[in-house]
Design a protein around this motif. Structure first.
Motif, PDB file in Angstrom:
ATOM      1  N   ALA A  40      38.098 -24.698  -2.430  1.00 56.24           N
ATOM      2  CA  ALA A  40      37.370 -25.967  -2.365  1.00 56.24           C
ATOM      3  C   ALA A  40      38.014 -26.961  -1.402  1.00 56.24           C
ATOM      4  O   ALA A  40      37.318 -27.658  -0.659  1.00 56.24           O
ATOM      5  N   ALA A  41      39.337 -27.023  -1.387  1.00 55.34           N
ATOM      6  CA  ALA A  41      40.018 -27.981  -0.510  1.00 55.34           C
ATOM      7  C   ALA A  41      39.845 -27.589   0.954  1.00 55.34           C
ATOM      8  O   ALA A  41      39.584 -28.434   1.808  1.00 55.34           O
TER       9      ALA A  41
ATOM     10  N   GLU B 130      48.313 -31.364  -8.140  1.00 57.96           N
ATOM     11  CA  GLU B 130      47.127 -30.921  -8.879  1.00 57.96           C
ATOM     12  C   GLU B 130      45.829 -31.102  -8.105  1.00 57.96           C
ATOM     13  O   GLU B 130      44.937 -30.293  -8.216  1.00 57.96           O
ATOM     14  N   ASP B 131      45.735 -32.176  -7.358  1.00 55.13           N
ATOM     15  CA  ASP B 131      44.442 -32.562  -6.784  1.00 55.13           C
ATOM     16  C   ASP B 131      44.426 -32.395  -5.270  1.00 55.13           C
ATOM     17  O   ASP B 131      44.418 -33.365  -4.527  1.00 55.13           O
ATOM     18  N   LEU B 132      44.408 -31.155  -4.810  1.00 57.72           N
ATOM     19  CA  LEU B 132      44.390 -30.884  -3.377  1.00 57.72           C
ATOM     20  C   LEU B 132      43.091 -31.372  -2.743  1.00 57.72           C
ATOM     21  O   LEU B 132      43.108 -31.921  -1.648  1.00 57.72           O
ATOM     22  N   VAL B 133      41.984 -31.229  -3.444  1.00 58.36           N
ATOM     23  CA  VAL B 133      40.701 -31.712  -2.909  1.00 58.36           C
ATOM     24  C   VAL B 133      40.751 -33.229  -2.752  1.00 58.36           C
ATOM     25  O   VAL B 133      40.276 -33.779  -1.748  1.00 58.36           O
TER      26      VAL B 133
ATOM     27  N   ARG C   6      41.119 -37.987   0.835  1.00 58.72           N
ATOM     28  CA  ARG C   6      41.809 -39.206   1.275  1.00 58.72           C
ATOM     29  C   ARG C   6      42.212 -39.084   2.749  1.00 58.72           C
ATOM     30  O   ARG C   6      42.014 -40.003   3.539  1.00 58.72           O
ATOM     31  N   VAL C   7      42.774 -37.953   3.117  1.00 53.58           N
ATOM     32  CA  VAL C   7      43.207 -37.755   4.500  1.00 53.58           C
ATOM     33  C   VAL C   7      41.997 -37.706   5.435  1.00 53.58           C
ATOM     34  O   VAL C   7      42.032 -38.248   6.539  1.00 53.58           O
TER      35      VAL C   7
END
Length: 113
Positions: free
Chosen positions: A90-91, A53-56, A61-62
């Motif tokens: 966005a990501a 769900e949270d690619l951004v 984090r990366v």
């Protein structure tokens, strides 16, 4: 009798995509500390466990983990399925910003030497 050709399962590790992903993970392992590598794997696991769900959030984090590795951040773009999971871009935009930041940071370090 000749053997039937092996059917390609899109989720099998025989696919080029999976081989590329594995190769990227090995590059990360060899280019970072053990703690950074483990944190990277944990971030990927959390992302997958949460239904992707949270690619951004994963990118953020990366980006933090690889802030001194612009090359790893650049290659991370090819590691993730942005087309399927980043509809609004966005990501990808967050990742490009992180790459630019890591590159600027690397340039400052080189100038100080």
């Amino acid at each position: 009798p000749p053997k039937a050709p092996k059917r390609q399962n899109p989720d099998s590790f025989d696919s080029q995509e999976h081989r590329n992903a594995f190769a990227y993970v090995m590059v990360v392992k060899n280019a970072t500390s053990h703690d950074t590598y483990r944190a990277f794997l944990e971030a990927l696991h959390t992302y997958q466990k949460n239904g992707r769900e949270d690619l951004v959030g994963l990118v953020s984090r990366v980006a933090e983990l690889f802030r001194a590795h612009a090359d790893l951040l650049r290659d991370f773009e090819h590691f993730l399925p942005f087309e399927e999971e980043d509809r609004d871009g966005a990501a990808k935009e967050a990742l490009r910003g992180a790459v630019a930041g890591a590159e600027r940071s690397g340039e400052k370090k080189r100038r100080r030497r």
